[in-house]
Design an enzyme around this catalytic site. Structure first.
Site, mmCIF file in Angstrom:
data_model
loop_
_atom_site.group_PDB
_atom_site.id
_atom_site.type_symbol
_atom_site.label_atom_id
_atom_site.label_comp_id
_atom_site.label_asym_id
_atom_site.label_seq_id
_atom_site.Cartn_x
_atom_site.Cartn_y
_atom_site.Cartn_z
ATOM 1 N N ASP A 62 10.598 27.486 -53.724
ATOM 2 C CA ASP A 62 11.206 26.448 -54.458
ATOM 3 C C ASP A 62 11.100 26.508 -55.867
ATOM 4 O OD1 ASP A 62 11.180 25.487 -51.868
ATOM 5 O OD2 ASP A 62 10.494 23.278 -52.368
ATOM 6 N N ASP A 91 18.191 15.267 -45.051
ATOM 7 C CA ASP A 91 16.826 15.000 -45.535
ATOM 8 C C ASP A 91 16.848 13.827 -45.395
ATOM 9 O OD1 ASP A 91 17.006 17.671 -46.615
ATOM 10 O OD2 ASP A 91 17.806 17.067 -48.370
HETATM 11 O O1 LIG Z 1 16.078 21.854 -50.499
HETATM 12 C C1 LIG Z 1 16.287 21.144 -51.324
HETATM 13 O O2 LIG Z 1 17.406 20.952 -52.108
HETATM 14 C C2 LIG Z 1 15.268 20.153 -51.997
HETATM 15 C C3 LIG Z 1 15.665 19.266 -52.913
HETATM 16 C C4 LIG Z 1 14.576 18.310 -53.454
HETATM 17 C C5 LIG Z 1 13.231 18.527 -52.749
HETATM 18 C C6 LIG Z 1 12.857 19.427 -52.122
HETATM 19 C C7 LIG Z 1 13.841 20.383 -51.544
HETATM 20 N N1 LIG Z 1 13.690 21.182 -50.733
HETATM 21 C C8 LIG Z 1 12.222 21.509 -50.052
HETATM 22 C C9 LIG Z 1 12.102 22.474 -49.150
HETATM 23 O O3 LIG Z 1 13.387 23.245 -48.640
HETATM 24 C C10 LIG Z 1 10.879 22.840 -48.818
HETATM 25 O O4 LIG Z 1 10.693 24.237 -49.118
HETATM 26 C C11 LIG Z 1 10.713 23.200 -47.177
HETATM 27 O O5 LIG Z 1 11.199 21.904 -46.761
HETATM 28 C C12 LIG Z 1 9.417 23.460 -47.032
HETATM 29 O O6 LIG Z 1 8.213 22.356 -46.851
HETATM 30 P P1 LIG Z 1 6.729 22.729 -46.384
HETATM 31 O O7 LIG Z 1 6.834 23.862 -45.378
HETATM 32 O O8 LIG Z 1 6.300 21.376 -45.955
HETATM 33 O O9 LIG Z 1 6.349 23.181 -47.648
#
Ligand SMILES: O=C(O)c1ccccc1NCC(=O)[C@H](O)[C@H](O)COP(=O)(O)O
Length: 243
Positions: free
Chosen positions: A13, A132
């Protein structure tokens, strides 16, 4: 024929040019992990077949990291799923032109459903829809705006031919508290399309639990914080899901 195994998508990210992790996707809650290109290359070296690459600034409307995200995508030999702020013809064309395998549309599927339906019709499998959710309410705009009911939207997107969903429980994201298995089972029961699970994975046991949902329709899992916090290595994770 061998049974399909859970695909793993390590996450990078990007915020303000840095690899970060947020808690509950909240802007300002980030921990920084340095160069996103270095992180992506490290996951590739560890054997990842996929990279989940998110432009958080584009998602939040605080600028963008599009040039960097394109550079990272081009540097990868593995499949890349791009997410964050892809909401119109220009941002979709730019994302697809990076050579990524697919893009996630989130906000666009909620706020401009006709445009998202057109993107699905034109690009098929290269489009995934990010669902989401908090409870059963969808969220857009970097998870800050309300976007309707999960199951009504899922039925609409199914009828429009959506190829795949990326399902994130915002309450779990970045918290290392385990994935929301009930939510994933419920989504799989409501659609015959593959589902990629995202948010909350904390342990190898979580990956084992998600692997048990593969026959129900869970195709893959995005792993972020757990890898950065070194709860397990990507090599260990890949071994668990291929067992
Ligand atoms: O994916 C998006 O567009 C997004 C937008 C705003 C906030 C977060 C977003 N994505 C986050 C992710 O895809 C995380 O990397 C993923 O959920 C992993 O989560 P974790 O394993 O709990 O760190």
């Amino acid at each position: 024929m061998t049974a399909p195994t859970l695909e793993l998508l390590p996450a990078v990210d990007v915020r303000d040019g840095q690899a970060v992790r947020l808690v509950h996707g909240v802007s300002g809650s980030e921990t920084s992990y340095g160069s996103p290109l270095d992180a992506a290359l490290a996951w590739q070296r560890s054997g990842a077949e996929w990279l989940h690459l998110v432009d958080l600034d584009a998602a939040f409307g605080t600028g963008d990291n599009r040039a960097l995200v394109a550079e990272i995508t081009r540097a990868m030999d593995i499949k890349v799923e791009l997410s964050g702020g892809i909401r119109d013809d220009a941002t979709l064309a730019a994302a697809l032109a990076t050579g990524c395998t697919r893009v996630n549309l989130g906000t666009a599927a909620l706020e401009t459903p006709e445009w998202a339906a057109k993107a699905i019709a034109e690009h098929g499998d290269r489009i995934a829809i990010g669902l989401d959710v908090r409870g059963t309410t969808l969220k857009g705009r970097g998870w800050t705006s309300e976007g309707g009911d999960l199951y009504e939207t899922l039925a609409r997107l199914d009828s429009e031919g959506c190829a795949r969903y990326v399902v994130t429980d915002i309450g779990k994201d970045g918290t290392l508290t385990g994935p929301n298995l009930e939510l994933l089972k419920n989504v799989c029961a409501a659609t015959d399309r593959p589902v990629v699970a995202s948010g909350g994975i904390s342990s190898l046991d979580d990956l084992r639990a998600l692997s048990e949902l593969v026959p129900l329709g869970v195709e893959g899992a995005i792993v972020g914080k757990a890898l950065y916090a070194k709860a397990f290595t990507l090599e260990e994770a890949l071994k668990v899901v291929s067992a």
